[in-house]
Design a protein around this motif. Structure first.
Motif, mmCIF file in Angstrom:
data_model
loop_
_atom_site.group_PDB
_atom_site.id
_atom_site.type_symbol
_atom_site.label_atom_id
_atom_site.label_comp_id
_atom_site.label_asym_id
_atom_site.label_seq_id
_atom_site.Cartn_x
_atom_site.Cartn_y
_atom_site.Cartn_z
ATOM 1 N N ALA A 16 -47.315 61.859 2.925
ATOM 2 C CA ALA A 16 -47.734 62.004 1.527
ATOM 3 C C ALA A 16 -46.670 61.451 0.586
ATOM 4 N N ALA A 17 -45.393 61.658 0.935
ATOM 5 C CA ALA A 17 -44.313 61.123 0.117
ATOM 6 C C ALA A 17 -44.330 59.597 0.132
ATOM 7 N N VAL A 18 -44.552 59.012 1.307
ATOM 8 C CA VAL A 18 -44.612 57.558 1.420
ATOM 9 C C VAL A 18 -45.774 57.009 0.592
ATOM 10 N N LEU A 19 -46.916 57.638 0.689
ATOM 11 C CA LEU A 19 -48.090 57.153 -0.040
ATOM 12 C C LEU A 19 -47.879 57.243 -1.553
ATOM 13 N N LYS A 20 -47.203 58.290 -1.995
ATOM 14 C CA LYS A 20 -46.924 58.400 -3.420
ATOM 15 C C LYS A 20 -45.965 57.299 -3.863
ATOM 16 N N ALA A 21 -44.954 57.039 -3.049
ATOM 17 C CA ALA A 21 -44.017 55.961 -3.371
ATOM 18 C C ALA A 21 -44.732 54.612 -3.410
ATOM 19 N N LEU A 22 -45.647 54.398 -2.472
ATOM 20 C CA LEU A 22 -46.402 53.149 -2.446
ATOM 21 C C LEU A 22 -47.318 53.016 -3.664
ATOM 22 N N GLU A 23 -47.877 54.141 -4.097
ATOM 23 C CA GLU A 23 -48.721 54.124 -5.296
ATOM 24 C C GLU A 23 -47.917 53.686 -6.517
ATOM 25 N N TYR A 24 -46.734 54.262 -6.676
ATOM 26 C CA TYR A 24 -45.875 53.872 -7.796
ATOM 27 C C TYR A 24 -45.423 52.423 -7.650
ATOM 28 N N ALA A 25 -45.143 52.013 -6.420
ATOM 29 C CA ALA A 25 -44.692 50.642 -6.185
ATOM 30 C C ALA A 25 -45.761 49.641 -6.593
ATOM 31 N N GLN A 26 -47.008 49.930 -6.249
ATOM 32 C CA GLN A 26 -48.095 49.033 -6.631
ATOM 33 C C GLN A 26 -48.276 49.012 -8.148
ATOM 34 N N LYS A 27 -48.180 50.175 -8.753
ATOM 35 C CA LYS A 27 -48.358 50.282 -10.200
ATOM 36 C C LYS A 27 -47.334 49.447 -10.950
ATOM 37 N N HIS A 28 -46.101 49.406 -10.428
ATOM 38 C CA HIS A 28 -45.012 48.726 -11.129
ATOM 39 C C HIS A 28 -44.676 47.364 -10.533
ATOM 40 N N GLY A 29 -45.544 46.848 -9.663
ATOM 41 C CA GLY A 29 -45.413 45.475 -9.197
ATOM 42 C C GLY A 29 -44.315 45.220 -8.193
ATOM 43 N N LEU A 30 -43.919 46.253 -7.418
ATOM 44 C CA LEU A 30 -42.882 46.057 -6.395
ATOM 45 C C LEU A 30 -43.456 45.359 -5.183
ATOM 46 N N ARG A 31 -42.643 44.608 -4.490
ATOM 47 C CA ARG A 31 -43.001 44.139 -3.157
ATOM 48 C C ARG A 31 -42.845 45.313 -2.199
ATOM 49 N N ARG A 32 -43.801 45.442 -1.284
ATOM 50 C CA ARG A 32 -43.814 46.608 -0.387
ATOM 51 C C ARG A 32 -43.724 46.121 1.056
ATOM 52 N N ALA A 33 -42.693 46.579 1.744
ATOM 53 C CA ALA A 33 -42.435 46.113 3.110
ATOM 54 C C ALA A 33 -42.484 47.282 4.078
ATOM 55 N N LEU A 34 -43.052 47.047 5.243
ATOM 56 C CA LEU A 34 -43.123 48.056 6.301
ATOM 57 C C LEU A 34 -42.456 47.531 7.561
ATOM 58 N N ASP A 35 -41.487 48.283 8.072
ATOM 59 C CA ASP A 35 -40.996 48.067 9.429
ATOM 60 C C ASP A 35 -41.707 49.104 10.287
ATOM 61 N N ILE A 36 -42.555 48.670 11.191
ATOM 62 C CA ILE A 36 -43.390 49.603 11.956
ATOM 63 C C ILE A 36 -42.537 50.624 12.697
ATOM 64 N N ASP A 37 -41.408 50.194 13.257
ATOM 65 C CA ASP A 37 -40.400 51.121 13.800
ATOM 66 C C ASP A 37 -41.045 52.198 14.676
ATOM 67 N N TYR A 38 -41.783 51.764 15.686
ATOM 68 C CA TYR A 38 -42.543 52.711 16.514
ATOM 69 C C TYR A 38 -41.652 53.359 17.567
ATOM 70 N N ARG A 39 -41.536 54.663 17.483
ATOM 71 C CA ARG A 39 -40.818 55.477 18.465
ATOM 72 C C ARG A 39 -41.788 56.529 18.986
ATOM 73 N N PRO A 40 -42.364 56.333 20.165
ATOM 74 C CA PRO A 40 -43.367 57.289 20.656
ATOM 75 C C PRO A 40 -42.905 58.740 20.620
ATOM 76 N N VAL A 41 -41.629 58.991 20.905
ATOM 77 C CA VAL A 41 -41.152 60.370 20.943
ATOM 78 C C VAL A 41 -41.250 61.019 19.563
ATOM 79 N N LEU A 42 -41.117 60.221 18.511
ATOM 80 C CA LEU A 42 -41.170 60.784 17.158
ATOM 81 C C LEU A 42 -42.601 61.010 16.686
ATOM 82 N N TRP A 43 -43.554 60.528 17.451
ATOM 83 C CA TRP A 43 -44.965 60.827 17.210
ATOM 84 C C TRP A 43 -45.478 61.892 18.182
#
Length: 645
Positions: free
Chosen positions: A157-184
């Motif tokens: 939810a925190a990430v999605l809120k940050a992304l919402e603000y980022a889109q609103k203010h014209g930021l470039r938005r980057a994702l490093d998938i960073d998949y760690r099965p143990v953390l899921w």
């Protein structure tokens, strides 16, 4: 390159905010051992987002860290490490109820890197939407998120809120998938090494957010989880159906590929941005280094080809070194590597590159340094014997000398440009007391008065293991170009050993050079020759400590430093029990020499007051006052020719 030029050119305080994991890495130091058999660990900044914040900062970007750390020692360590390289941490929140995450890692062989995540109820996974400030997001040109924070409802939810603000203010938005099965939660808690386990649930969770990003970066396995297929091109095509983002697929030793539009049907139609092949020591952290280099090019509006050159080179350098964040190259180091990459098969063995890494990642800078040197052992023992005092009084004496130094530094407003030289024989308590308070602290390793040089406590490498990292190795050598060859070679070999040990341990080296007292020829012309000789041997001390010289000699030495090691910290003028008036003249002669950064003087300050104290003629307060006054006098003389900086 598909970029929003309006956002790129807009002036904002920050280039990129990194949101995600930040932790402390504890790396096993016995390379080749099982994690079960590790006996010592090195502590580094860690966590994917923390590494990227650090890596982009040392690549010249204005980076920030948005996360939580514990309100404890490890959290303060993380904050200080990020602050040291210029990362903005005003939104790195201190969590009073949770501890900073830890990761324990090992290097067994080129293919085996066991690691355990200690992240149960850790601080960075407690990030909530309430922690996300719209004004802070708006102050940046880009937002970089790592995939782990999509694995839990609160952080998601925190990430999605940050992304919402980022889109609103014209930021470039980057994702490093960073998949760690143990953390899921897909594998056992101790299995942090596994990088891929297929999971429809994780794939669904990732696919729900892909549309929010302009840039998505991952390994082939990470795109497998994002795309829901173990065929990479099929997975990339599925990701493309969900987002128009630029996709950067890391392909190991081959390099990487960039997909700006449709995904090709086979790899023969896909361009590979190749990297330089290097011998792998440690793959951990290579992805974060890759992301740091890629973001440098991406946010500076360079071509994808150039951005991938940065990214591949950053990854190559990290895999050849121990650690994650501390292994990442600085901008200066990376540019040097890219200028010579085809000729550097082993970055870990390239002397110039390793020297650049060492000197451009220093933790503190000293534009001016006024050092009170009381590391003397033999001289104080002699004074004690002369006045009939016991050597057992010397530790107390050194604590009083330290207090005099503190009072003088405070009165003079040295502002973290003060220092001491103290020994472990009589000054251990003083060393312990001043460590951690921002002082420059040097410690001698030479046997007092030894000529040829001998080390006081045996092998230098075994000594440095127990030294605080902030302590500087001070090595005094009596050296003359006309020494007998056997003496000269023996001393040069031992100094080289000390220098290599410092390079390995990360300690600074101060090399003090004095012509032997019994040498017939004491001409100051030899000092430039000596400095050049050590440079020609490949010895590059962080500091030089030399006697007062004429302007002509200082100019010669300065030319050698600029030629051989322009990253040298500088020169300190030594005292040799000279009268204050002689030192003042010495300071005046060096007034126009930028490489002379200060002084390190001892007996001129402490000799007579110590004699009087040991002889019962001064009490503690009088000794402190006298030492303070003498130290202040030298500081004032120095400042007379070098106004306070």
């Amino acid at each position: 390159m598909s970029m929003n030029k309006a956002v790129s050119s807009e002036q904002k305080p920050l280039d990129v905010i990194c949101l995600g994991r930040v932790a402390v890495d504890l790396y096993g130091q016995q390379i080749g051992s099982r994690l079960e058999d590790m006996t010592t660990f090195a502590k580094y900044l860690g966590g994917s987002s923390g590494n990227v914040a650090y890596g982009t900062a040392i690549q010249g970007l204005r980076s920030a860290m948005l996360a939580r750390v514990g309100d404890e020692h490890m959290g303060r360590f993380v904050r200080e490490e990020l602050n040291r390289v210029g990362v903005d941490t005003q939104c790195l929140l201190s969590d009073r109820d949770r501890l900073t995450a830890l990761v324990i890692l090992g290097i067994k062989d080129q293919d085996t890197f066991p690691l355990i995540f200690y992240r149960d109820n850790c601080a960075d996974m407690a990030l909530t939407p309430e922690d996300i400030r719209e004004d802070y997001i708006a102050s940046s040109r880009a937002l970089a998120v790592t995939g782990t924070h999509l694995s839990h409802p609160n952080t998601r939810a925190a990430v999605l809120k940050a992304l919402e603000y980022a889109q609103k203010h014209g930021l470039r938005r980057a994702l490093d998938i960073d998949y760690r099965p143990v953390l899921w939660g897909l594998t056992s808690l101790g299995d942090g090494e596994t990088r891929f386990i297929a999971s429809p649930q994780v794939t669904e969770q990732l696919q729900q957010v892909l549309r929010h990003f302009d840039l998505i970066v991952g390994t082939e396995e990470e795109f497998h989880i994002a795309g829901g297929s173990t065929d990479t091109l099929t997975a990339l095509r599925r990701v493309r159906q969900l987002t128009p983002a630029v996709l950067v697929c890391k392909r190991g030793a081959l390099g990487c590929s960039v997909f700006e539009g449709n995904i090709a049907d086979d790899w023969s139609q896909v361009k590979i941005h190749s990297g330089v092949r290097v011998d792998v020591l440690n793959v951990l952290g290579a992805g974060d280094a890759f992301m740091s280099g890629l973001l440098r090019g991406y946010l500076n509006d360079e071509s994808w080809e150039q951005a991938c050159r940065y990214a591949n080179a950053c990854g190559a350098l990290v895999v050849s070194r121990h650690g994650c964040a501390p292994a990442m190259p600085t901008k200066k180091e990376l540019d040097d590597y890219l200028a010579r990459e085809q000729s550097i098969a082993r970055p870990d063995k390239d002397q110039r590159l390793n020297h650049l890494h060492r000197v451009t990642t220093r933790k503190q800078h000293w534009p001016e340094l006024c050092v009170f040197a009381f590391d003397h052992r033999k001289q104080l023992v002699d004074i004690a014997n002369e006045v009939g005092a016991s050597e057992s009084a010397l530790p107390a004496l050194k604590m009083l000398l330290l207090e005099g130094a503190r009072q003088a530094a405070l009165e003079a407003g040295l502002q973290n440009n003060s220092g001491i030289l103290a020994d472990t024989t009589f000054g251990q308590q003083a060393l312990n007391d001043v460590t951690g308070h921002g002082w420059w602290i040097g410690r001698p390793v030479e046997m007092p008065g030894s000529y040829p040089l001998k080390l006081e406590h045996g092998d230098i490498g075994s000594q440095l293991v127990s030294w605080p990292q902030e302590h500087v190795v001070k090595c005094l050598v009596f050296y003359h170009p006309q020494d007998a060859e056997s003496v000269r070679l023996a001393q040069e070999t031992l100094i080289d050993e000390v220098y290599r040990a410092c390079c390995q341990s990360g300690h600074d080296l101060l090399l003090e050079v004095i012509l032997p007292r019994d040498a017939a020829d004491q001409n100051e012309q030899y000092y430039p020759q000596i400095v050049e000789r050590f440079y020609q041997l490949g010895i590059q001390p962080d500091w030089w400590k030399l006697p007062p010289l004429s302007p002509a000699r200082w100019r010669e030495i300065s030319q050698h430093i600029e030629h051989y090691d322009p990253e040298c910290r500088g020169i300190l003028i030594l005292g040799l029990d000279a009268p204050e008036s002689e030192l003042k003249s010495g300071f005046a002669a060096a007034a126009d020499m930028p490489w002379v950064k200060g002084f390190a003087v001892g007996r001129t300050i402490f000799a007579e007051p110590s004699r009087q104290w040991l002889g019962g003629q001064l009490n503690d307060e009088q000794l402190i006052a006298t030492v303070k006054q003498k130290y202040r006098t030298l500081i004032d003389y120095w400042r007379e020719y070098r106004p306070a900086r």
